[in-house]
Design a protein around this motif. Structure first.
Motif, mmCIF file in Angstrom:
data_model
loop_
_atom_site.group_PDB
_atom_site.id
_atom_site.type_symbol
_atom_site.label_atom_id
_atom_site.label_comp_id
_atom_site.label_asym_id
_atom_site.label_seq_id
_atom_site.Cartn_x
_atom_site.Cartn_y
_atom_site.Cartn_z
ATOM 1 N N LEU A 140 43.605 48.785 29.923
ATOM 2 C CA LEU A 140 43.175 47.983 31.075
ATOM 3 C C LEU A 140 43.084 48.825 32.335
ATOM 4 N N ALA A 141 43.992 49.762 32.506
ATOM 5 C CA ALA A 141 43.950 50.619 33.685
ATOM 6 C C ALA A 141 42.646 51.414 33.716
ATOM 7 N N PRO A 156 30.172 48.129 37.123
ATOM 8 C CA PRO A 156 30.583 46.978 37.938
ATOM 9 C C PRO A 156 29.465 45.967 38.171
ATOM 10 N N GLU A 172 41.879 34.252 34.037
ATOM 11 C CA GLU A 172 40.995 35.333 34.477
ATOM 12 C C GLU A 172 40.019 35.697 33.365
ATOM 13 N N SER A 173 40.514 35.752 32.144
ATOM 14 C CA SER A 173 39.671 36.088 31.003
ATOM 15 C C SER A 173 38.562 35.060 30.817
ATOM 16 N N GLY A 185 35.483 49.802 36.420
ATOM 17 C CA GLY A 185 34.762 48.584 36.815
ATOM 18 C C GLY A 185 34.016 47.942 35.673
ATOM 19 N N GLU A 221 39.794 50.599 32.139
ATOM 20 C CA GLU A 221 38.659 49.682 32.288
ATOM 21 C C GLU A 221 38.510 49.226 33.739
ATOM 22 N N ARG A 222 39.633 48.934 34.392
ATOM 23 C CA ARG A 222 39.556 48.495 35.791
ATOM 24 C C ARG A 222 39.089 49.646 36.686
ATOM 25 N N SER A 258 33.585 45.257 33.415
ATOM 26 C CA SER A 258 34.032 43.875 33.266
ATOM 27 C C SER A 258 34.157 43.459 31.808
ATOM 28 N N ILE A 268 37.316 44.947 30.509
ATOM 29 C CA ILE A 268 38.451 44.215 31.090
ATOM 30 C C ILE A 268 38.659 42.905 30.334
#
Length: 552
Positions: free
Chosen positions: A374-375, A195, A412-413, A381, A377-378, A383, A386
């Motif tokens: 994505l789940a 993160p 967002e990207s 944390g 990666e989020r 980035s 993501i």
């Protein structure tokens, strides 16, 4: 305090130093030890002792060097060692780095390259650094985030380097410098998937001159372990587009010392070398390095390295249009990562399977893979991960015609790519936003996004992305500017042929449609001439013509 009595002496001092600001500043730094008259007498005696110096040295340079030698002579032994050792830093350093490399802590037995962990060490280092600041031999810069960095002016650093080489243990200092920054690179490898990625990118940007110096010294000194450690720490940073060619060169040089590495060490280094080659669309090299890494990893029974090699071989096969091969590599990589519990590898394999599914038109399957990716990666944390997932999700939403959702995801990207300094990610988001605007029939917005993407893709040598962007602009302008549209298609063809890049299946029908529309508007002769002109023209000229195009 300047007064009527001291003014003539101060004027004489300035004249004696030829009015050179740096030389005057160095002399003024001694004012707490001598009054102006004593300072002038002491300085005049020192400069006279130096003599004329080499006859080919300009007079002003002689004066500046004299001021530097005088300032150096006034330092005690410890201060002289500190001053010389600090010359090894390029672009400045923190007090922590100076403490480790120049041994400013008072604990020379502490292992080189490890940050001080007791406050008194750091306080002692800061005190010694600030003393050199007060003598104008160091400058102190405070960054926006409050980090204090010390640096030498290049003129002063050149003199300090001479002192380090001639009077102190230069090789020992360089070895400690390389060890410290190898440790920093190793920590960055973890930080760049955490993160705290943005903070780590900023830190690497600030210390990149030192990292470059460290790896260069390690390579010249055949310190393979240190050079390998730095490259393994930095390749994710290079992949974002910063110093990518330089990173590939360093990896090649370390790999050339393969007889000094174990099979596992070499396999682990071949993976980033292959990834960076694929990033620059050098898929032949990526494939060759990937197979080398796979053979070494299998011989060492190193399953994580086998999974990595399969991943990069799949990416190269995907880019080359060998979709069956890509699927096999990605599935094997995913199976190994699930077996060994490698969450990061599992995430990468699923992201790549999503890209493959999208490429062959299996949109629903691509959506399933990317949601899982994505789940993960989020949750981690990560980035950077993501960002890659959002790119793929944006393409899926575009393919499904869900434009408002695509715009939200891609905004967002784009923001994330800019925060991370990821030029490839930023360019992809801009291109995709151009495609959203084109689907909404907003030519000015679409053209603006495509142009921005093309500039970045040209800058980072993303040849495949550049070809796709050129083809998309051709489709956008073909009705109003058919000749330029044909030249853009031709320039894209040259890129694909030169770098053996296939036209993605989803792109081919759009290309064919643009070609047909342009031929109808131009006629066969003009169409052919425009294509020949586009193939013959330097790419830079074609891009200039594109950027001169009016928005409407």
């Amino acid at each position: 305090m300047l007064s009527a009595a001291t003014l003539p002496v101060v004027v004489a001092l300035c004249r004696r130093l030829d009015g050179l600001p740096l030389a005057i500043e160095l002399a003024a730094a001694q004012i707490d030890r001598m009054d102006p008259a004593a300072l002038l007498e002491h300085l005049d005696r020192h400069l006279s002792t130096l003599g004329a110096g080499p006859s080919n040295r300009p007079e002003r340079q002689q004066t500046l060097r004299g001021a530097l030698e005088w300032s150096y002579a006034l330092l005690d032994g410890e201060q002289q060692r500190d001053f010389a050792a600090l010359s090894v830093f390029q672009g400045g350093c923190t007090a922590e780095a100076a403490a480790a490399v120049a041994e400013l802590t008072g604990h020379p037995s502490r292992p080189a390259g490890t940050p001080p962990e007791q406050e008194d060490w750091l306080e002692n280092a800061t005190r010694r650094l600030d003393l050199l600041v007060r003598k104008s031999l160091l400058a102190l810069d405070v960054q926006e985030d409050g980090e204090r960095r010390y640096r030498m002016l290049e003129t002063i650093r050149a003199y300090a380097t001479t002192m380090l080489t001639s009077r102190h243990a230069a090789d020992t200092v360089h070895r400690r410098h390389a060890a410290y920054y190898a440790g920093l690179a190793e920590r960055a490898a973890t930080g760049l998937e955490s993160p705290d990625q943005v903070r780590w990118v900023e830190r690497l940007e600030r210390d990149y001159p030192n990292l470059r110096s460290a790896v260069s010294w390690a390579l010249d000194a055949t310190d393979v372990a240190g050079a390998r450690q730095i490259c393994l720490g930095l390749w994710r940073y290079w992949r974002r587009g910063s110093h990518l060619a330089e990173g590939r060169d360093w990896l090649d040089r370390v790999l050339a010392m393969g007889d000094r590495m174990t099979a596992t060490e070499r396999a682990r280094l071949l993976y980033p070398a292959a990834v960076l080659a694929a990033t620059q669309d050098d898929h032949e090299t990526a494939t060759r390095l990937g197979w080398q890494g796979l053979r070494l990893a299998e011989s060492a029974d190193d399953l994580p390295a086998v999974a990595q090699a399969r991943n990069v071989l799949g990416a190269a096969a995907l880019a080359a249009g060998r979709y069956d091969d890509a699927a096999e590599h990605f599935r094997q990589s995913l199976a190994i990562c699930r077996k060994t519990g490698e969450t990061r590898g599992t995430t990468i394999a699923m992201g790549n399977l999503a890209k493959l599914s999208l490429r062959i038109g299996a949109i629903d399957q691509a959506g399933e893979y990317i949601e899982q990716c994505l789940a993960l990666e989020r949750a981690a944390g990560n980035s950077g991960g993501i960002l890659l997932g959002l790119e793929c999700q944006g393409d899926i939403l575009l393919a499904q015609g869900r434009l408002a959702e695509a715009r939200r995801v891609l905004a967002e990207s784009l923001s994330l790519g800019r925060d991370l300094g990821d030029l490839f990610g930023e360019a992809m988001a801009l291109h995709q936003l151009g495609s959203v605007a084109a689907a909404e029939d907003d030519r000015p917005e679409a053209l603006g996004h495509y142009r921005a993407a093309i500039r970045l893709r040209y800058e980072v040598e993303d040849r495949e992305g550049l070809a796709v962007s050129l083809e998309c602009v051709a489709g956008l302008i073909v009705d109003g500017e058919p000749e330029l549209a044909v030249r853009l298609l031709a320039a894209a063809d040259v890129l694909r042929e030169r770098h053996r890049l296939p036209v993605p299946p989803e792109q081919q029908p759009r290309r064919d449609s643009v070609g047909r529309r342009a031929r109808i508007r131009l006629g066969d002769l003009t169409f052919t001439a425009a294509g020949q002109a586009g193939r013959a023209a330097p790419l830079e000229l074609v891009l200039d013509q594109l950027h001169d195009l009016p928005d409407r």
